[in-house]
Write a protein that holds these residues in place. Sequence first.
Motif, PDB file in Angstrom:
ATOM      1  N   HIS A   1       5.886   2.120   3.771  1.00 52.29           N
ATOM      2  CA  HIS A   1       5.848   0.950   2.894  1.00 52.29           C
ATOM      3  C   HIS A   1       6.362   1.250   1.478  1.00 52.29           C
TER       4      HIS A   1
ATOM      5  N   HIS B   1      -7.598  -1.245   5.612  1.00 49.72           N
ATOM      6  CA  HIS B   1      -6.489  -0.384   6.050  1.00 49.72           C
ATOM      7  C   HIS B   1      -6.589   1.025   5.446  1.00 49.72           C
TER       8      HIS B   1
ATOM      9  N   HIS C   1       0.834  -1.211   0.000  1.00 52.48           N
ATOM     10  CA  HIS C   1       0.000   0.000   0.000  1.00 52.48           C
ATOM     11  C   HIS C   1       0.860   1.250   0.000  1.00 52.48           C
TER      12      HIS C   1
ATOM     13  N   ASP D   1      -0.470  -3.969   5.815  1.00 51.25           N
ATOM     14  CA  ASP D   1      -1.122  -3.545   7.051  1.00 51.25           C
ATOM     15  C   ASP D   1      -2.579  -3.964   6.991  1.00 51.25           C
TER      16      ASP D   1
ATOM     17  N   HIS E   1      -5.489   0.170  11.818  1.00 51.88           N
ATOM     18  CA  HIS E   1      -4.905  -1.162  12.001  1.00 51.88           C
ATOM     19  C   HIS E   1      -5.806  -2.031  12.859  1.00 51.88           C
TER      20      HIS E   1
ATOM     21  N   HIS F   1       1.325   3.822   2.094  1.00 55.54           N
ATOM     22  CA  HIS F   1       1.865   4.554   3.242  1.00 55.54           C
ATOM     23  C   HIS F   1       3.375   4.722   3.075  1.00 55.54           C
TER      24      HIS F   1
END
Length: 464
Positions: free
Chosen positions: A67, A166, A62, A191, A407, A64
């Motif tokens: 990441h 998420h 994803h 996540d 989360h 974020h």
Amino acid sequence: MAIKIGFYGAAQNVTGSCYLLQAKGRNILIDCGIYQEHDLKERNWADFPISPEAIDAVVLTHAHLDHCGRVPRLVAQGYNGPVYCSSATADIAQIVMLDCAKINEEDAEFKRKRHEKEGRKGPFPEQPLYTQTDAEAVKPFITPWAFDKPLKIAPGISLEFIYVAHILGAAFVRFTIEDEGKTRTIVFSGDVGRCDMPILKDPSPIGAADYIVCESTYGDRFHGNQADIPEELSEIVNDAVKRGGNIIIPSFAIERTQELIYFLATLLRDDKIPHLRTLIDSPMAVKVSDVFNRHLDLFDEQTTALMRKARLPGLTMVRSISDSKSINHIKGTAIIIAGSGMCTGGRIKHHLAHNIEDPSNTVLFVGYQAEGTLGREILDGEKNVRILGEQFTVRARVAKLEGFSAHADQRELIHWLKTASGTPKTLFVTHGEKNAAFAFADAVGKQLGWHTEVPAYEDSFTLE
Ligand SMILES: [Zn+2]
């Protein structure tokens, strides 16, 4: 040929997700994120686990920062293969990487000037981790792929992106590797989102998984009830209005901001809070809102209908630094949302510096604050904090909306693991602080009887 997994980030810590899967002579990097914990930040400048040219594919779970945030650096250092991800992640990740570069350039410039004034050199390079040009250079390598559709990335190696809630576009990834007549499935959770949350649908079942790499951000905790959010939020807003102060919300534009706007709009409509100026101070917020509109299929139906209706009057998107600075002159209560979500950089630091010493103001946390971040210090009740190189006394009210987390908590994670179609040979627990990761491994061992490992940084395992 053996299959190997190496853990080069989010190993007994939360950020910097980066795993190396080696199979059939291929090197595949799963996530390539930025470290946000203060003590680990130097790793952002360190060499990658193997030479970027030797990597055959990058797969993002994803968008974020922790990441995808180091992908521009990987490309700048010679990686020139595909960056596979879901199509919403492709859209958001590019915005996030560009924003990160821009913020890095702003922060580096600020730091350079400050150090010049003070006649000293800081612990971190006064240069950005990468530039906007580096972030732009990633574009041709981004390779979006649909959810639930196998993609063959090399002979005998395929992957699937599967919906995990998420944030918008987030997926867990299942690799299927066929070797010497044996088939192995390896799941990387990315996540894991929550069930019954507004906006996103629930995570999909895991299905086949011989090995699972699972996050444990809240592996030792149980969340507050999301049903309490409207009440808690209206109390915080009305209290701030009564005291005549601002509400400063550290949040990344893609994290909880969309939900927050949704709740604020609902509270305003129901007459639970007064009409207030709300500012989203993020260079990328506008772009992200466009992405949300383009991927309405990923939202639950109820929300799609509500989101079309949920307009928040008085909402302003702030783009330029000079507009950002002019926020300081607003009179009366304003809600100011700015990144980064853990207060590790970006414009939120300037707003905190300006507001945190005034007891009429509120700092409201809506997302996870990793150990060793400024956000965590404030949330943990530190009275003296260092912001932009200066000492500040925290006098503002500090609040947190627990139910807002993106989360899954321990119960929700275990509920999700139970959707695996059998018992995996090993569950690798990652993406959690030591305590959370070991507590989660322990809970899984006790409740599901699975074999678990909590890999440390640079540990690697050979899979059967
Ligand atoms: Zn995430």
